[in-house]
Design a protein around this motif. Sequence first.
Motif, PDB file in Angstrom:
ATOM      1  N   HIS A  83       0.933  -1.187  -0.016  1.00 12.05           N
ATOM      2  CA  HIS A  83      -0.184  -0.108   0.049  1.00 12.05           C
ATOM      3  C   HIS A  83       0.808   1.134   0.046  1.00 12.05           C
ATOM      4  O   HIS A  83       0.271   2.324  -0.028  1.00 12.05           O
ATOM      5  CB  HIS A  83      -0.720   0.076   1.314  1.00 12.05           C
ATOM      6  CG  HIS A  83      -1.914  -1.334   1.411  1.00 12.05           C
ATOM      7  ND1 HIS A  83      -2.518  -1.709   0.485  1.00 12.05           N
ATOM      8  CD2 HIS A  83      -1.817  -2.036   2.297  1.00 12.05           C
ATOM      9  CE1 HIS A  83      -3.243  -2.873   0.645  1.00 12.05           C
ATOM     10  NE2 HIS A  83      -2.721  -3.134   1.951  1.00 12.05           N
ATOM     11  N   GLY A  84       2.024   1.218  -0.272  1.00 14.71           N
ATOM     12  CA  GLY A  84       3.002   2.281  -0.143  1.00 14.71           C
ATOM     13  C   GLY A  84       3.341   3.015   1.178  1.00 14.71           C
ATOM     14  O   GLY A  84       3.922   3.987   1.302  1.00 14.71           O
ATOM     15  N   LYS A  85       2.881   2.111   2.177  1.00 16.03           N
ATOM     16  CA  LYS A  85       3.336   2.567   3.590  1.00 16.03           C
ATOM     17  C   LYS A  85       4.306   1.650   4.301  1.00 16.03           C
ATOM     18  O   LYS A  85       4.620   0.567   3.919  1.00 16.03           O
ATOM     19  CB  LYS A  85       1.851   2.622   4.490  1.00 16.03           C
ATOM     20  CG  LYS A  85       0.883   3.453   3.892  1.00 16.03           C
ATOM     21  CD  LYS A  85      -0.437   3.712   5.173  1.00 16.03           C
ATOM     22  CE  LYS A  85      -1.159   4.724   4.459  1.00 16.03           C
ATOM     23  NZ  LYS A  85      -2.445   4.984   5.375  1.00 16.03           N
ATOM     24  N   TYR A  86       4.794   2.053   5.356  1.00 18.31           N
ATOM     25  CA  TYR A  86       5.885   1.654   6.245  1.00 18.31           C
ATOM     26  C   TYR A  86       5.744   0.976   7.205  1.00 18.31           C
ATOM     27  O   TYR A  86       4.822   1.374   8.090  1.00 18.31           O
ATOM     28  CB  TYR A  86       7.069   2.632   6.195  1.00 18.31           C
ATOM     29  CG  TYR A  86       7.796   3.215   4.925  1.00 18.31           C
ATOM     30  CD1 TYR A  86       8.777   2.852   4.410  1.00 18.31           C
ATOM     31  CD2 TYR A  86       7.168   4.237   4.239  1.00 18.31           C
ATOM     32  CE1 TYR A  86       9.413   2.997   3.107  1.00 18.31           C
ATOM     33  CE2 TYR A  86       7.740   4.824   3.127  1.00 18.31           C
ATOM     34  CZ  TYR A  86       8.711   4.184   2.205  1.00 18.31           C
ATOM     35  OH  TYR A  86       9.258   4.585   1.330  1.00 18.31           O
ATOM     36  N   LEU A  87       6.436  -0.074   7.521  1.00 19.17           N
ATOM     37  CA  LEU A  87       6.438  -0.944   8.772  1.00 19.17           C
ATOM     38  C   LEU A  87       7.177   0.151   9.930  1.00 19.17           C
ATOM     39  O   LEU A  87       8.068   0.290   9.832  1.00 19.17           O
ATOM     40  CB  LEU A  87       6.917  -2.130   8.761  1.00 19.17           C
ATOM     41  CG  LEU A  87       6.780  -3.221   9.916  1.00 19.17           C
ATOM     42  CD1 LEU A  87       5.374  -3.640   9.966  1.00 19.17           C
ATOM     43  CD2 LEU A  87       7.682  -4.345   9.818  1.00 19.17           C
ATOM     44  N   ALA A  88       6.365   0.474  10.794  1.00 16.50           N
ATOM     45  CA  ALA A  88       6.597   1.310  11.791  1.00 16.50           C
ATOM     46  C   ALA A  88       6.256   0.645  13.192  1.00 16.50           C
ATOM     47  O   ALA A  88       5.469   0.065  13.620  1.00 16.50           O
ATOM     48  CB  ALA A  88       5.724   2.589  11.813  1.00 16.50           C
ATOM     49  N   ALA A  89       7.461   0.846  13.982  1.00 19.72           N
ATOM     50  CA  ALA A  89       7.172   0.437  15.550  1.00 19.72           C
ATOM     51  C   ALA A  89       6.900   1.685  16.429  1.00 19.72           C
ATOM     52  O   ALA A  89       7.484   2.675  16.656  1.00 19.72           O
ATOM     53  CB  ALA A  89       8.571   0.001  16.178  1.00 19.72           C
ATOM     54  N   THR A  90       5.536   1.888  16.690  1.00 17.78           N
ATOM     55  CA  THR A  90       4.989   2.876  17.288  1.00 17.78           C
ATOM     56  C   THR A  90       5.108   2.609  19.076  1.00 17.78           C
ATOM     57  O   THR A  90       5.475   1.727  19.576  1.00 17.78           O
ATOM     58  CB  THR A  90       3.624   2.928  17.014  1.00 17.78           C
ATOM     59  OG1 THR A  90       2.726   1.611  17.804  1.00 17.78           O
ATOM     60  CG2 THR A  90       3.101   2.690  15.770  1.00 17.78           C
ATOM     61  N   ASP A  91       4.760   3.723  19.617  1.00 18.87           N
ATOM     62  CA  ASP A  91       4.821   3.712  21.024  1.00 18.87           C
ATOM     63  C   ASP A  91       3.264   3.842  21.554  1.00 18.87           C
ATOM     64  O   ASP A  91       3.208   4.112  22.664  1.00 18.87           O
ATOM     65  CB  ASP A  91       5.607   4.851  21.724  1.00 18.87           C
ATOM     66  CG  ASP A  91       4.878   6.284  20.945  1.00 18.87           C
ATOM     67  OD1 ASP A  91       3.942   6.149  20.468  1.00 18.87           O
ATOM     68  OD2 ASP A  91       5.702   7.225  21.179  1.00 18.87           O
ATOM     69  N   ILE A  92       2.581   3.071  20.869  1.00 18.74           N
ATOM     70  CA  ILE A  92       1.238   2.747  21.448  1.00 18.74           C
ATOM     71  C   ILE A  92       1.041   1.461  21.934  1.00 18.74           C
ATOM     72  O   ILE A  92       1.355   0.532  21.279  1.00 18.74           O
ATOM     73  CB  ILE A  92       0.148   2.979  20.283  1.00 18.74           C
ATOM     74  CG1 ILE A  92       0.200   4.340  19.551  1.00 18.74           C
ATOM     75  CG2 ILE A  92      -1.232   2.681  20.541  1.00 18.74           C
ATOM     76  CD1 ILE A  92      -0.383   4.246  18.185  1.00 18.74           C
ATOM     77  N   PRO A  93       0.528   1.200  23.181  1.00 25.81           N
ATOM     78  CA  PRO A  93       0.555  -0.094  23.806  1.00 25.81           C
ATOM     79  C   PRO A  93      -0.572  -0.906  23.048  1.00 25.81           C
ATOM     80  O   PRO A  93      -1.726  -0.415  22.593  1.00 25.81           O
ATOM     81  CB  PRO A  93       0.156   0.253  25.008  1.00 25.81           C
ATOM     82  CG  PRO A  93      -0.593   1.613  25.123  1.00 25.81           C
ATOM     83  CD  PRO A  93       0.076   2.172  24.108  1.00 25.81           C
ATOM     84  N   PHE A  94      -0.231  -2.302  22.797  1.00 24.72           N
ATOM     85  CA  PHE A  94      -1.114  -3.028  22.201  1.00 24.72           C
ATOM     86  C   PHE A  94      -2.438  -3.467  23.181  1.00 24.72           C
ATOM     87  O   PHE A  94      -3.512  -3.420  22.550  1.00 24.72           O
ATOM     88  CB  PHE A  94      -0.414  -4.457  21.909  1.00 24.72           C
ATOM     89  CG  PHE A  94      -1.369  -5.421  21.052  1.00 24.72           C
ATOM     90  CD1 PHE A  94      -1.793  -5.247  19.828  1.00 24.72           C
ATOM     91  CD2 PHE A  94      -1.932  -6.503  21.621  1.00 24.72           C
ATOM     92  CE1 PHE A  94      -2.520  -6.234  19.272  1.00 24.72           C
ATOM     93  CE2 PHE A  94      -2.564  -7.310  21.263  1.00 24.72           C
ATOM     94  CZ  PHE A  94      -2.946  -7.291  19.819  1.00 24.72           C
ATOM     95  N   LEU A  95      -2.244  -3.483  24.381  1.00 24.03           N
ATOM     96  CA  LEU A  95      -3.208  -3.540  25.229  1.00 24.03           C
ATOM     97  C   LEU A  95      -2.687  -2.859  26.593  1.00 24.03           C
ATOM     98  O   LEU A  95      -1.579  -2.813  26.892  1.00 24.03           O
ATOM     99  CB  LEU A  95      -3.658  -5.112  25.735  1.00 24.03           C
ATOM    100  CG  LEU A  95      -4.288  -5.809  24.518  1.00 24.03           C
ATOM    101  CD1 LEU A  95      -4.032  -7.482  25.420  1.00 24.03           C
ATOM    102  CD2 LEU A  95      -5.482  -5.431  24.155  1.00 24.03           C
ATOM    103  N   LEU A  96      -3.687  -2.163  27.184  1.00 24.46           N
ATOM    104  CA  LEU A  96      -3.352  -1.352  28.426  1.00 24.46           C
ATOM    105  C   LEU A  96      -2.889  -2.312  29.334  1.00 24.46           C
ATOM    106  O   LEU A  96      -3.393  -3.386  29.776  1.00 24.46           O
ATOM    107  CB  LEU A  96      -4.432  -0.570  28.843  1.00 24.46           C
ATOM    108  CG  LEU A  96      -4.947   0.652  27.942  1.00 24.46           C
ATOM    109  CD1 LEU A  96      -6.197   1.148  28.674  1.00 24.46           C
ATOM    110  CD2 LEU A  96      -3.944   1.543  27.884  1.00 24.46           C
ATOM    111  N   GLY A  97      -1.522  -1.920  30.107  1.00 19.59           N
ATOM    112  CA  GLY A  97      -1.204  -2.825  30.914  1.00 19.59           C
ATOM    113  C   GLY A  97      -0.207  -3.724  30.773  1.00 19.59           C
ATOM    114  O   GLY A  97       0.271  -4.507  31.557  1.00 19.59           O
ATOM    115  N   MET A  98      -0.157  -4.112  29.406  1.00 18.11           N
ATOM    116  CA  MET A  98       0.899  -5.119  28.624  1.00 18.11           C
ATOM    117  C   MET A  98       2.040  -4.467  28.093  1.00 18.11           C
ATOM    118  O   MET A  98       2.144  -3.158  27.968  1.00 18.11           O
ATOM    119  CB  MET A  98       0.437  -5.877  27.740  1.00 18.11           C
ATOM    120  CG  MET A  98      -1.313  -6.539  28.153  1.00 18.11           C
ATOM    121  SD  MET A  98      -1.105  -7.541  29.555  1.00 18.11           S
ATOM    122  CE  MET A  98      -0.395  -9.176  28.972  1.00 18.11           C
ATOM    123  N   THR A  99       3.258  -5.063  28.015  1.00 16.99           N
ATOM    124  CA  THR A  99       4.444  -4.459  27.482  1.00 16.99           C
ATOM    125  C   THR A  99       4.468  -4.272  26.066  1.00 16.99           C
ATOM    126  O   THR A  99       5.114  -3.501  25.515  1.00 16.99           O
ATOM    127  CB  THR A  99       5.755  -5.151  28.137  1.00 16.99           C
ATOM    128  OG1 THR A  99       5.489  -6.938  27.245  1.00 16.99           O
ATOM    129  CG2 THR A  99       5.799  -5.491  29.424  1.00 16.99           C
TER     130      THR A  99
END
Length: 500
Positions: A60-76
């Motif tokens: 899709h022309g977008k890049y794989l990005a490591a965000t700082d958004i938690p996948f689940l609250l309280g999880m790493t």
Amino acid sequence: MEIFTKAKAVKLRSHLEKYLVADDDQETVRQSRNNSGKRARWFVELVHDKPNVIRLRSCHGKYLAATDIPFLLGMTGKKVLQTVPDKMDWKLQWEPIRDGFQIKFKTWCGKFLRGNGGTPPWRNSVTHDEPHTGGTQRWVLWDVEAVQVPESDSVMEYISSVSSFSSVSDEVLEALSDGVLGSGTQSPISVVSSLKSPRFSMVSTGSPKQTNSNKYGAAMDLFLNVKAVRLRSHHDKYLVAGEDEESVSQDRNGSSKNARWTVEFVLGFENIIRFKSIYNKYLTASNQPLLLGMTGRKVIQSLPKRLDSSVEWEPISAGNHVKLKTQYGNFLRANGGLPPWRNSVTHDIPHRTATQDWILWDVDIVEIEDKSPPAVPHADSLNLESTSPSAVSAQSSDSYVDSPHKSEGRTIYYHVVDDNGEVDDEAVEGYSFRFKGNNVAELTQKLMEETGHEDIVVCTRSPLNGKLYPLRLQLPPNNADMHVVVVVPLGSKVARNFAK
């Protein structure tokens, strides 16, 4: 890292045998067993000023990005998403780190790309995290498969996406435009590689393996220009191929033809080899336990339709001996003790001091390749006189070293594809002849004479994905035997595709 400098696009397969795919919402990424679509394909972009870092762009022309958004609250775990470039470009950058036969992708914050398992919502999700339990250690390991990109995909789209980064120099962009649009034959990645940009070892700077990089070279030096070897265990017994063409064991009779193993080098890797028995089957690290409840896994002979990492071994120096490492991080082990352990061969990690030496092997050379002329690089890299006699013993009384006139040139093994593009009985050795040249045109002319067909295309089979690719470059300079596939103009789809 070498695979990323050569491949235009890759597929990433997790420990769960699922592929990293970009969803159609152009935001989320997940794992899927379906790798046939373009969503499982990721374009590779090199970061010009960071030779050990890459970006991965989705279909899709977008890049794989490591965000700082938690996948689940309280999880790493933090979310991994598709995104567009912004000022925080470092979130799009990944550092490939080799771990055995697989790759870990390190993020800007020191975490790793992780393919999660378990129950929903973890199942099939992808995060970046650092595994804290033994059960999830392998979740950060990925197999990398190089893929061909159809010509229907726009190359200009690739160039425009690369030009959006200030870190890409005008020299790279100009080379991309000239190489891709001018000749129509070079891929963007191959043009970038031709600029001689710095490369890094697949082991990261901070990895403990970096300090041992010379060990890989020393071990591989034993196999340079070597065609066949015998492997002698700590018990002074030789690795032998069973007459059932499946089992592998140890035996004191080193003069037996079953103790002879042909050495093959894996294209694209400088420190990975295969061993082929006299039955034309490969030494294979299987998943079958030798005994239920025990850690050792069987080592067998096999001939998979697609040569995968189970038949690949990484030589590592250990003093005057060699250890042979598998993709699982285990080592080829010659077992002692009472039956059924006695004379068995497994792959495992020794946990007791008494068995530490069981993974050490001496390499006896029984046949060498004929050396190329001195002007060719690396032609004289094998110097038997300077090699440690305890590590490598050149056998004279029962060796298989060819006479000079017999070993002149190389042996070309070939198959011919049928109307459907399938190779007829590729399990057998195929036809063969001796060939003295290093030129593809000469080899093509010789194969035309051998097959009686004109306008053929000479191909090699990729060890990464099993597909056929035209042979366009010079042949290997060390006169190594080659296996090729001849595509003839029989109206097949394969013939038409390669004739373009």
